[in-house]
Design a protein around this motif. Structure first.
Motif: not given
Ligand SMILES: Nc1ncnc2c1ncn2[C@@H]1O[C@H](COP(=O)(O)OP(=O)(O)OP(=O)(O)O)[C@@H](O)[C@H]1O
Ligand SMILES: Nc1ncnc2c1ncn2[C@@H]1O[C@H](COP(=O)(O)OP(=O)(O)OP(=O)(O)O)[C@@H](O)[C@H]1O
Ligand SMILES: [Mg+2]
Ligand SMILES: [Mg+2]
Lengths: 430, 374, 326, 368, 368
Positions: C225-226, C229, C247-248, D85-91, D96
């Motif tokens: 999903e990221t 997005a 980055p992930q 949500y699908a947030l960018y976890p690293h930002m 974001n």
């Protein structure tokens, strides 16, 4: 394997010596564990020799060979799982291990026996005698199997067609070299490549040159570093080698090819059509790397790497050899070494080929080929016999700095610098 | 993601082409090895492997038996066929080793000392010499040799004595030596990733530090230790040794993977009443398959190709040889320069690891964690 | 008993033993030593939980301690002695070593290796992992790129002889030069300085497979999903790759980088078989090997220098681990 | 400008799990369409198809007349809030939100401004420098919303964007969204929600999805007042409309139905024809339309089993009479607080204008 | 048996981000406590502390008198629904639900039965063999609920368990939860929600969290009828209570306040003392209590700016008069549909019983 190629009692072998052993020992159920550097074909031959010990005494012999013998034996001896016997290709390593108390001296009287029974017996005794843990000299090594180094290999046919003669002196050899160049050919094939051991063939060259330019005593002093490595005499010997190896016209592929051409590939140039070279200096084992189907005497032959006529040094011969030493004594081990002293043990391998011996009591008829017999003659006729110096030097030098130094030299470093570098290295280990 | 609409074909093409390029770049050396494994030593040093599928012009020597010399006037003449009745096609020929291609087939080559030699395409030759012929003369000729591939190298290796035992020994070493460290490391990795205790950071640091310990340092003390406790040189010993040596990397890789798992899932299992042991076996382990599979591949490879540890920790008799030892000491041994054998050995030993890779690759799946948390 | 049978038995026993150990030790801990029914269950459970990590860690720590830590400590002690191991010379081995030209060359080269090989292998591994990620024949491509991993170092050196050989009939490079009209063959392994890179490339060629496998597993763990997005946010494939994916998986990249760095510091086979350390290509591990089993004092001293070289990588990792644990 | 048109769109997962079929929908610029429907009916799937994140298995999607089936998501001019949500976890939260703007090469000031504005609206100011993992569920959701509203796309796709917010924040955010929509009359918004109030207040039209298709499309009040079928009738409004089995006894502009629960007959304003007489129908009455009565003509009479006082209203639950359909319980919603009604028997009826009639599931209002 | 007691509990993340402090709460067996509060106020955190997933920074938690601060989650006898679902991604829906039971060594029949029952209630029957990734958001959430209700723990912890469900399913599930609760009088339930209806209908008591602490604890109706402070008053009820600035003009059992918007005075049943006269207060009236009036004594008069017809009710928005506080807009909620009111000026008043008075944010009802 246990298959015996020669029936007991038949042929020109000294079967008496076999019977003596058989009568003296009954060791059924016992085993002798041996490790050594012989692998592949050589292991097969050795196994055959050992099988006669088994049939004579009933003791089983387990020989295992390893390409990395030097490392393996140190590890197993230090960690307490050493075999009974080890076959050392270099006295240097054996001396090291003796000084650490990892070897057991040979039975009393062995030295005398060697003196009496080996050609140039005293030198073999000296080569097998090292200081033990307490600094006392003892006889640890019994030599079995000798390699002859001072040989130049060539193709008789090529010589014949070109009308070249076998050189008798170093001067003639140099003339021949120039002649070949003049006629548009390339005289030498030299290859120093050998993986991690790259460079060792060059040490043989330098040793040969030492023997041919300096007195044997100087050679001995050099080996023990009484004469420094950067002594002008040594440098001169190195440069003698350089006269051949660093001349683009003299070597196949040019001087730059010398350093990295595998020593196992280098002799093949003799046999290509047209020939890539006419001469190849290498020890007695090299025929194993000739192209398949090459017949010794017919397609390939050798002559003695000659000495300078204007130097009064006789006909020095360089050699090497393997020696047995006890890493873990046992009754059967003692018996086995007795067997190794018996002529039959030498003859059995001579008859399989690829084996020279200094044992005077053997019957030369058992040599399987004339060429081996001829090598035997060279050995016997030698006025001076010297053991491969690099094998006698400490490992860091003889199997390290000397090798890499020679590679540096062939690729352009000056002999002085190289010699100085090696001496410096030597200084750090004392 | 695979469902995303409108992926650009141009991009797909570019990707495909770059991958092809990389694959080819990576493959060329290996192909060289593969091809060489079908050739014998002499051929390998005679021509590049890339030329091996083509016929190459090579020079040969034919010895002429001096037996049937015929007198023809002042000349002594030998006639015959250099292929001695066989098939062949001469392109050029010569009478001296140093100049094997002096004349084209059908021509007459003038040799030194007024001798002459004529060779036809089919190998028929006429050798004329004004002097008596003492030694068997040689004819040198060039001919196109067809590509020559054989399975000889493979045969040498596969059917050499006891190769089957060596193969079984290798498996006997590798399988436990792969599974046991994974198991032990997985537990340790879990503890380092998800359990809270004093000194955790320090332990992680130690593990990273131990990664770099050169194996050679450890051999002697360990073998000594094995001898002391009576294991000596044995399979048990080598399993333990491989376990010890493989652990740092295993712990390191697995821990790093495990910390990436969503915390909520693990907490959820704890709330569900799972003990740490159950959380580990039922949740963390299944979700760590990709990491377990990756490490399994590497540990398997490492033990499979290992020579040093096998030599030190296994008895040196032939019954205990693993394949690497067998090949290095028995087959190559005195034939160290036999590239053909080396090449085929390399290829034989590649087969099983590749199978392992293929089977394990299935576990490197996508979206293992999908749908678990928001 | 045939070794095969023995092997199967050990796998069963070994694995069973391990599982049994973990299972039983946990059981004993919970049920016997700290039974939760006592007056204060919380306290007992907590005690048990203080012990439990060590239960999990025990086999690993025992093995590591015995098989690595103990030899290392012993070796360090040994490195303070002279060649014969009898005379204590303090840091003598270290000082002579640092004075040695050969060591300095090896050290310098090793730095080159440490910088270049992990970077290149990780880069190629990441590249391949990404490119093949959604490709139909991706698995095949990956297997082909992985293949060098499966070849022993000796085999690999042989392969590269066919590329580097100083002979247009054997070495590919010289054949190509020959084709373009170069008269003399060139021994690339003797070209000072650059020959290091030719050797390094062999290791890169091998290790790319490693990097690829690990990174490809990591790429597949990224929440889809990221990525979706980001695509909707208008990121092109490169931006998705560099700003979202990389980055992930940074943690994994660190792992791969570290592992390869460490490998670089251990692998001597390539240099050993290709050049024997000649032509200025020596590196620390091969330098160490030339002393190994001859002068243990010197060899172990080199080993410790190697371990010190890896210190920055260790620190980097510990930082990363700390950050994750937050 | 953003006219969206779905023609016969269908979706099957993995080739066989059919989730949606024959979806036809015309959305004109400026509309705010709300998708509602039971959980798992395909709302997210439809949204993802519009976004281009799922391939359209069949049918056609056009935006402004251009066929979009094969256009990549980035080219469709959409912004989306993911259900997960699908947030960018690293930002960080800031990054974001700024990501899309940075990609669009907006100037730093512009970005700062847009992010600041969105953060303020969503009450995220103090969290701008945190990573998503240090946020609460609702805060994460707000970041997801923020990420989409900083942009200026043609189409907004919101998948349950407020589900984790508290009521007041929800109202506030909802109003923000409505205002956002108003300030951009050229953009279209599609909004998935389970919240009736959200649906009713925001939507220009509501699409009710059910059974792989569209059950009804219409303005909120249309759906509330004139549901086409029982499904929509029960789906819109909470608690759901009560359905009682009955029979038509008198036809005409006003229909009289009998109630089997006793209580005789009562009326509905749904017109019927003479031929309908005797037809079995379901009478639909919303809980809020139920009024207690003492008269004879009640629709339903039963004992109150549960009383739920919500403050503003009280909900009375009646155990299911045999005649009620589909729902097990009949519910009545009375204004104010009535806590003491448990156990009482009540008779209930309703204003005829608010009584719906369904036959075979379909409303009689919509018969051809 | 499950008495939960929180004494002075506090939580700070990373040592400095203080999220909760001085939480005191006594929960007795059989209660269903609902936590409400603005997004990010610490509801999940509190739940996680009770579950043992988050260390309690200060204070003490006891369950049945046993101190629990250091007891691991598994030993606390709790079941939990995570806000983020936290499904086991590698297990099917069935295995997800059966996991805890298997760990508890339940017999396969028991497990099958329990899972089957929960699946039926949650309408998950047909998804039992799917993996979570092939489920819709609501379905995932239902699995998470299912996972907790198959067990029989002392304490249930539900973190917004219904946020992704559609209205009807939500009602149904809510009722299921209520029944579940009823069937297990010995278990305690703690429930976090943003849905007012859920909170009001389910809770035996509601805990309103705000500003790191508890704003009020009480039964739903207490909170609705007698909010202790403006925060609770506005938080409970949707749309929020309107607050209008006013001044007390007459005191006594019934208080009269002036309304600065004109319209003179009106009454509240909140009693005041003589000393209160002239006090500035905020008058609180819920939108649903606002009634249009023609009389002189209205509380508020303004033009209607927005009309939201929700079917059942209509919401009227009045632009914020200068006197309104905190909320920018005054809202009135009238029963039925009134679509044509936009632009009209209305006067509004309320039943004195439903008029709240606040001074300094606190209700005058709760003065000592
Ligand atoms: N790991 C963390 N580090 C720092 N702060 C955190 C962390 N986790 C949560 N918080 C903060 O703690 C506060 C409470 O979070 P919590 O998840 O309990 O909120 P909540 O009441 O459940 O909200 P929501 O209704 O949005 O889910 C939030 O403001 C959040 O930002
Ligand atoms: N990858 C998949 N494979 C198979 N079926 C799937 C997959 N993803 C979703 N589904 C199914 O498709 C249906 C529609 O899913 P979707 O997520 O669109 O529902 P939704 O309407 O958004 O539901 P919710 O309100 O619960 O989020 C669901 O029944 C779901 O189980
Ligand atoms: Mg959805
Ligand atoms: Mg929360």
């Amino acid at each position: 394997d246990g298959h015996q190629p020669f029936a007991v009692g038949e042929g020109a072998f000294n079967w008496d010596s076999y019977n003596q052993i058989a009568d003296a020992y009954d060791l059924s159920g016992q085993t002798v564990e041996i490790t050594g550097p012989w692998t592949g074909d050589e292991k097969a031959k050795a196994d055959k020799v050992f099988s006669y010990f088994t049939s004579a005494t009933g003791a089983t012999v387990n020989y295992s060979g390893s390409d990395s013998f030097e490392q393996d034996i140190v590890i197993s001896a230090r960690s307490g799982s050493a075999p009974n016997l080890a076959v050392f290709p270099q006295p240097g390593l054996a001396a090291d291990m003796a000084s650490q108390g990892l070897l057991t001296p040979l039975a009393d009287g062995t030295a005398d026996w060697v003196r009496d029974n080996y050609a140039a017996g005293q030198s073999w005794v000296d080569l097998g005698t090292y200081a033990d843990q307490n600094g006392e000299d003892q006889m640890f090594g019994l030599f079995y199997r000798v390699d002859l180094k001072s040989l130049v290999w060539y193709s008789p046919e090529a010589f014949d067609e070109a009308g070249y003669d076998i050189p008798e002196t170093m001067e003639e050899l140099k003339d021949l070299t120039d002649l070949i160049v003049e006629e548009g050919g390339t005289p030498w094939c030299i290859g120093l490549g050998s993986g991690a051991a790259t460079g060792w063939p060059a040490t043989d060259w330098v040793e040969e040159m030492m023997l041919r330019t300096q007195a044997p005593e100087d050679y001995d002093a050099w080996v023990t570093n009484e004469m420094k490595f950067d002594d002008p005499k040594v440098i001169a010997a190195i440069e003698e080698f350089g006269a051949f190896a660093r001349n683009d016209a003299y070597v196949d592929g040019g001087a730059s090819a010398v350093a990295n051409t595998d020593f196992r590939d280098s002799p093949t140039g003799l046999f290509s059509i047209p020939p890539k070279c006419y001469l190849h200096r290498q020890a007695s084992f090299i025929p194993a790397f000739f192209p398949e189907g090459t017949e010794l005497g017919e397609d390939a032959d050798f002559f003695y790497f000659p000495a300078f006529a204007d130097k009064d040094l006789g006909k020095p011969v360089l050699g090497a050899g393997t020696l047995f030493a006890i890493t873990n004594p046992s009754e059967a081990t003692t018996a086995f070494l007795e067997f190794m002293k018996a002529p039959i043990a030498h003859e059995l391998w001579m008859a399989q080929g690829g084996f020279l011996t200094a044992h005077a009591g053997v019957n030369p008829e058992t040599y399987v080929e004339d060429s081996l017999r001829a090598q035997g003659d060279i050995l016997r006729n030698a006025t001076t016999f010297r053991f491969d110096a690099s094998d006698l030097m400490p490992g860091e030098i003889g199997a390290g700095a000397f090798w890499t130094g020679m590679v540096d030299y062939t690729t352009g470093a000056s002999a002085e610098d190289v010699a100085k570098g090696i001496q410096e290295r030597w200084d750090t280990i004392q | 993601m695979d469902n995303i609409a409108g992926t650009k074909p141009a991009l797909t093409w570019a990707v495909n082409l770059s991958v092809i390029f990389l694959v080819v770049l990576w493959l060329i050396p290996t192909v060289g090895l593969l091809v060489s494994s079908f050739r014998d030593r002499d051929q390998i040093s005679a021509s590049g492997w890339w030329l091996s599928p083509f016929a190459v012009e090579q020079n040969f020597q034919a010895k002429i038996p001096a037996g049937e010399v015929r007198q023809d006037g002042a000349f002594f003449v030998i006639e015959g066929n250099i292929f001695s009745g066989g098939e062949g096609e001469v392109i050029r020929f010569g009478g001296a080793r140093s100049n094997p291609t002096a004349a084209a087939a059908g021509e007459t080559a003038e040799l030194t000392r007024d001798r002459s030699l004529t060779v036809q395409e089919n190998g028929d030759f006429v050798y004329r010499s004004p002097a008596e012929i003492k030694r068997d003369p040689s004819v040198y000729y060039s001919t196109a040799t067809p590509p020559d591939f054989s399975l000889d190298n493979y045969q040498t290796i596969l059917f050499s004595n006891n190769m089957d035992i060596a193969f079984i020994n290798t498996l006997t070493v590798t399988i436990p030596a792969t599974i046991i460290p994974i198991l032990i490391a997985a537990f340790a990795a879990y503890a380092l990733a998800w359990m809270d205790f004093a000194g955790r950071g320090l332990l992680i640091a130690v593990v990273v530090g131990l990664l770099v310990v050169p194996l050679q340092l450890a051999l002697v003390p360990l073998l000594q230790f094995h001898n002391k406790i009576g294991i000596g040189q044995s399979f048990l010993g080598i399993w333990m040794a491989h376990t010890g040596f493989g652990l740092p990397l295993a712990i390191y890789l697995l821990r790093n993977y495990m910390v990436g798992l969503p915390r909520d899932i693990i907490e959820s299992a704890k709330v569900d009443g799972a003990t740490d042991f159950q959380v580990f076996t039922k949740i963390v382990l299944p979700l760590s398959f990709p990491a377990l599979a990756s490490f399994a591949i590497f540990q398997f490879l490492w033990t499979w190709n290992d020579l040093l540890v096998a030599k030190v920790f296994l008895p040196s008799n032939a019954e205990s040889w693993v394949m690497t030892v067998k090949i290095a000491d028995d087959l190559l041994g005195s034939r160290g320069g036999d590239w053909g054998i080396l090449a085929s050995a390399a290829f034989i030993s590649i087969a099983v690891p590749l199978i392992v890779f293929f089977t394990m690759q299935r576990y490197l799946v996508r979206g293992l964690l999908a749908g678990s948390v928001k | 008993m045939s070794p095969l049978l023995q092997g199967i038995l050990t796998v069963v026993l070994g694995v069973g033993g391990c599982v049994g150990y973990f299972f039983l030790s946990n059981l004993i801990l919970d049920k016997v030593i700290f039974p939760p029914r006592a007056d204060n269950p919380g306290q007992n459970i907590n005690r048990a939980n203080l012990v439990r990590p060590w239960l999990f860690l025990f086999p690993a720590m025992a093995a590591l301690g015995l098989y690595l830590v103990y030899p290392v400590v012993g070796s360090f002690y040994r490195s303070l002695f002279n060649r014969s191991g009898e005379e204590f010379i303090g840091l003598g081995n270290y000082t002579t070593m640092f004075a040695d030209d050969g060591f300095r060359i090896a050290f310098f080269n090793n730095m080159l290796w440490v910088l270049f090989v992990p970077a290149a292998a990780t880069f190629f591994g990441l590249l391949v992992a990404q490119l093949t990620d959604r490709m139909k024949w991706g698995n095949i491509a990956k297997s082909l790129i992985f293949m060098p991993m499966a070849i022993s170092f000796v085999g690999a050196s042989l392969i590269w002889k066919f590329v580097y050989a100083n002979n247009a009939d054997i070495g590919l490079i010289n054949a190509i030069r020959d084709f373009f009209g170069a008269s003399e063959p060139l021994d690339v392994l003797q070209v000072r300085f650059w020959n290091n890179f030719f050797l390094m490339f062999i290791l890169v060629w091998i290790q790319t497979g490693f990097a690829m496998v690990i990174l490809s597993a990591a790429l597949r763990g990224i929440p889809e999903e990221t990525i979706e997005a980001a695509i909707i946010d208008g990121a092109n494939p490169f931006q998705v790759f560099f700003k979202i994916k990389v980055p992930q998986i940074m943690g994994t990249i660190v792992v791969v980088w570290t592992t390869i760095t460490i490998l670089v510091l251990k692998v001597f086979d390539i240099v050993y078989t290709m050049t024997g350390g000649n032509f200025g290509t020596d590196i620390l591990p091969s330098y160490m090997m030339s002393y190994m089993f001859r002068d243990d004092g010197r060899a172990t001293a080199v080993a410790f220098v190697i371990m010190i070289v890896v210190l920055p990588v260790m620190i980097w990792n510990i930082r990363q681990a700390r950050a994750e644990m937050k | 400008m953003a006219n969206l048109k779905l023609t016969d769109v269908g979706k099957a997962y993995g080739g066989n799990v059919e989730v949606l079929k024959n979806i036809n929908l015309d959305i004109t610029t400026g509309e705010l369409i709300v998708f509602v429907g039971p959980s798992g009916c395909g709302k997210s799937t439809l949204l993802r198809m519009i976004a281009g994140l799922e391939k359209i298995t069949s049918g056609e999607l056009t935006i402004d007349e251009a066929r979009m089936n094969d256009v990549p998501p980035a080219q469709r001019g959409i912004a989306m809030v993911f259900q997960s949500y699908a947030l960018y976890p690293h930002m960080t939260v800031r990054d974001n939100m700024a990501f899309a703007l940075k990609l669009a090469k907006k100037s730093p000031q512009e970005i700062d401004e847009a992010v600041g504005r969105a953060a303020k609206v969503l009450q995220l100011d103090q969290y701008l420098d945190r990573l998503p993992k240090a946020l609460s569920g609702g805060q994460r959701q707000r970041v997801a919303i923020g990420r989409s509203i900083v942009r200026d796309p043609k189409v907004y796709l919101f998948d349950e964007p407020l589900s984790n917010l508290d009521a007041s924040l929800r109202v506030a955010t909802r109003i923000e969204i409505a205002q956002l929509k108003e300030s951009m009359p050229n953009s279209t918004m599609i909004y998935v929600t389970h919240d009736q109030v959200e649906a009713m207040t925001l939507a220009s039209r509501i699409v009710v999805l059910a059974n792989k298709g569209i059950a009804q499309v219409g303005t909120p009040l249309e759906l509330y007042e004139r549901p086409e079928n029982e499904f929509v009738a029960q789906f819109i409004g909470s608690p759901a409309m009560n359905l009682l089995a009955a029979e038509i006894v008198e036809t005409g502009a006003v229909t009289t139905v009998s109630c089997p629960e006793g209580g005789g007959t009562f009326q509905s304003n749904v017109p019927t024809q003479a031929s309908d007489k005797g037809m079995k129908v379901n009478v639909g009455i919303r809980p809020e339309d139920m009024v207690p009565t003492d008269g004879e003509n009640y629709a339903f009479a039963h004992q109150v089993s549960i009383v739920e006082a919500l403050g503003e209203v009280t909900q009375l639950y009646f155990e299911a009479p045999s005649s009620s359909k589909d729902t097990d319980t009949v519910i009545a919603k009375l204004a104010g607080i009535h806590t003491n009604m448990r156990g009482q028997t009540l008779k209930l009826t309703a204003d005829p204008a608010k009584v719906h009639l369904f036959a075979n599931g379909r409303s009689l209002l919509y018969r051809e």
